[in-house]
Write an enzyme that holds these catalytic residues in place. Structure first.
Site, short mmCIF file in Angstrom:
data_model
loop_
_atom_site.label_atom_id
_atom_site.label_comp_id
_atom_site.label_asym_id
_atom_site.label_seq_id
_atom_site.Cartn_x
_atom_site.Cartn_y
_atom_site.Cartn_z
N GLY A 142 84.02 104.68 -21.69
CA GLY A 142 82.99 105.71 -21.77
C GLY A 142 82.89 106.59 -20.55
N LEU A 143 83.90 106.56 -19.69
CA LEU A 143 83.84 107.38 -18.48
C LEU A 143 84.65 108.67 -18.63
CD1 LEU A 143 83.98 104.68 -15.65
CD2 LEU A 143 81.99 105.74 -16.71
N GLY A 173 88.83 103.85 -21.56
CA GLY A 173 88.18 103.33 -22.76
C GLY A 173 86.83 102.67 -22.55
N ASP A 226 82.32 116.03 -22.79
CA ASP A 226 83.14 115.38 -21.76
C ASP A 226 84.02 116.39 -21.04
OD1 ASP A 226 82.16 113.12 -22.97
OD2 ASP A 226 84.07 112.05 -22.97
N SER A 267 89.93 110.21 -21.14
CA SER A 267 90.82 111.05 -21.96
C SER A 267 90.48 112.52 -21.77
CB SER A 267 90.82 110.62 -23.43
OG SER A 267 89.61 110.95 -24.03
N ALA A 268 89.20 112.85 -21.62
CA ALA A 268 88.83 114.26 -21.36
C ALA A 268 89.38 114.72 -20.01
CB ALA A 268 87.31 114.42 -21.40
N PRO A 324 88.68 103.92 -15.08
CA PRO A 324 88.98 102.88 -16.07
C PRO A 324 89.03 103.51 -17.47
CG PRO A 324 87.09 102.26 -14.71
CD PRO A 324 87.44 103.67 -14.35
#
Ligand code: PMV
Length: 326
Positions: free
Chosen positions: A111-112, A109, A157, A115-116, A107
């Site tokens: 905090g998982l 945006g 991340d 994007s990294a 999911p």
């Protein structure tokens, strides 16, 4: 004939302890978890850079950028990936067009680390068109591009997504693998909103500027919590890890990154029997991480939390990190 595609995948991450404070040199404990982004990369004959993901798509050419999906937001989402691709092409001393297709189980945006994981898998997939640099190199390139998402990125991340496992991370000293004595049964919840990591990191920066001595004390507490958690994880004392997560959450609320929705979800996890629960990642009304006493318990907790109308799923630690598919 279509160009040969090169694939790489990288996992999501959770932060068990130390988010935000890690930006200022504190340690953090993170884990890669079993949801992945897969990047497929190949030569693009037009010489352009084409990037396509589930949330945005666009083309970079000599005429500039043209969005295909997500309109005005596409550029902000895709620029770090474009930057990563350009860095890899330049490092391999080529002048070619590249196309990258991304598919994600993470999911976005909340905090998982989606994007990294996108940056890490993109760097690896594009690099494998030309060469085969090592993981350290791939991680460094991904961190440089992630800094376009938020310039103060700790790099944590990208590190955990590249190397996998449960790790202790410090911005200056890098990472150290942690071997837990008992396996950690983790749960992830989604409060429903999405956050901007850059905005929340900037908010903490303003809090720190205005409350310097309070921030120093809070950072010292965060460091002590992280240290105690490390000892508890290494000695298998999960009943101590949970309450330390709750203490960490209190610090996050004090620096202004908590949210009423995430706090309600944290309560739902604790009432359902979790040993501890907290925001994971930048905060806002995004992701929550909880710890259960066992895999069986976590199954029951996830069902209870879902029955309360929240999105919740069990997560396993991914020890592989980046995989370059051949
Ligand atoms: O919410 P995420 O997945 O972008 O995680 C951000 C973690 C922070 O500690 C808040 C920032 C950082 O660079 O470490």
């Amino acid at each position: 004939m279509t160009a040969k595609m090169h694939a790489a995948s990288a996992p999501a991450k959770v932060i068990l302890f130390g988010e935000h404070f890690v930006v200022y040199g504190n340690p953090a404990i993170l884990a890669a978890v079993n949801r992945r982004v897969t990047a497929n990369a190949g030569i693009e004959k037009t010489g352009d850079i084409i990037i396509k993901s589930e949330i945005a798509a666009g083309r970079y050419s000599t005429q500039g950028f043209k969005a295909r999906v997500a309109g005005a937001e596409a550029k902000a989402i895709l620029d770090p990936l474009h930057d990563a691709i350009m860095r890899v092409i330049a490092a391999n001393k080529r002048k070619v067009g590249v196309r990258v297709d991304l598919s994600s189980e993470i999911p976005h945006g909340i905090g998982l680390g989606s994007s990294a994981a996108s940056c890490v898998s993109t760097v690896a997939a594009v690099d494998s068109i030309f060469a085969r640099h090592g993981r350290e190199w791939i991680c460094r390139k991904a961190i440089e591009s992630e800094r376009l998402v938020h310039e103060n990125s700790s790099g944590a991340d990208c590190y955990v997504s590249t190397f996998g496992g449960l790790i202790l991370y410090n911005r200056t000293q890098g990472y150290k693998r942690i071997e837990p004595k008992r396996s950690l049964s983790l749960l992830i919840g989604n409060a429903g909103g999405t956050h901007s990591t850059g905005d929340l990191v900037a908010r903490v920066g303003r809090f720190r500027d205005r409350n310097q001595s309070q921030f120093r004390d809070l950072a010292l507490s965060a460091r002590a919590i992280c240290k105690a958690a490390l000892v508890a994880i290494r000695s298998g004392k999960l009943e101590q890890v949970g309450p330390l997560m709750n203490e960490n959450q209190e610090l996050l609320a004090k620096i202004g990154v908590s949210h009423i929705k995430t706090e309600n979800l944290i309560d739902a996890f604790l009432r359902a029997g979790a040993l501890g629960a907290k925001i994971t990642g930048a905060g806002g009304d995004g992701g929550v991480l909880a710890l259960a006493a066992s895999a069986q318990e976590s199954h029951v907790i996830a069902a209870r939390v879902r029955a309360g109308g929240w999105d919740s799923f069990q997560a396993e630690i991914d020890s592989k990190g980046l995989i370059i598919h051949r």
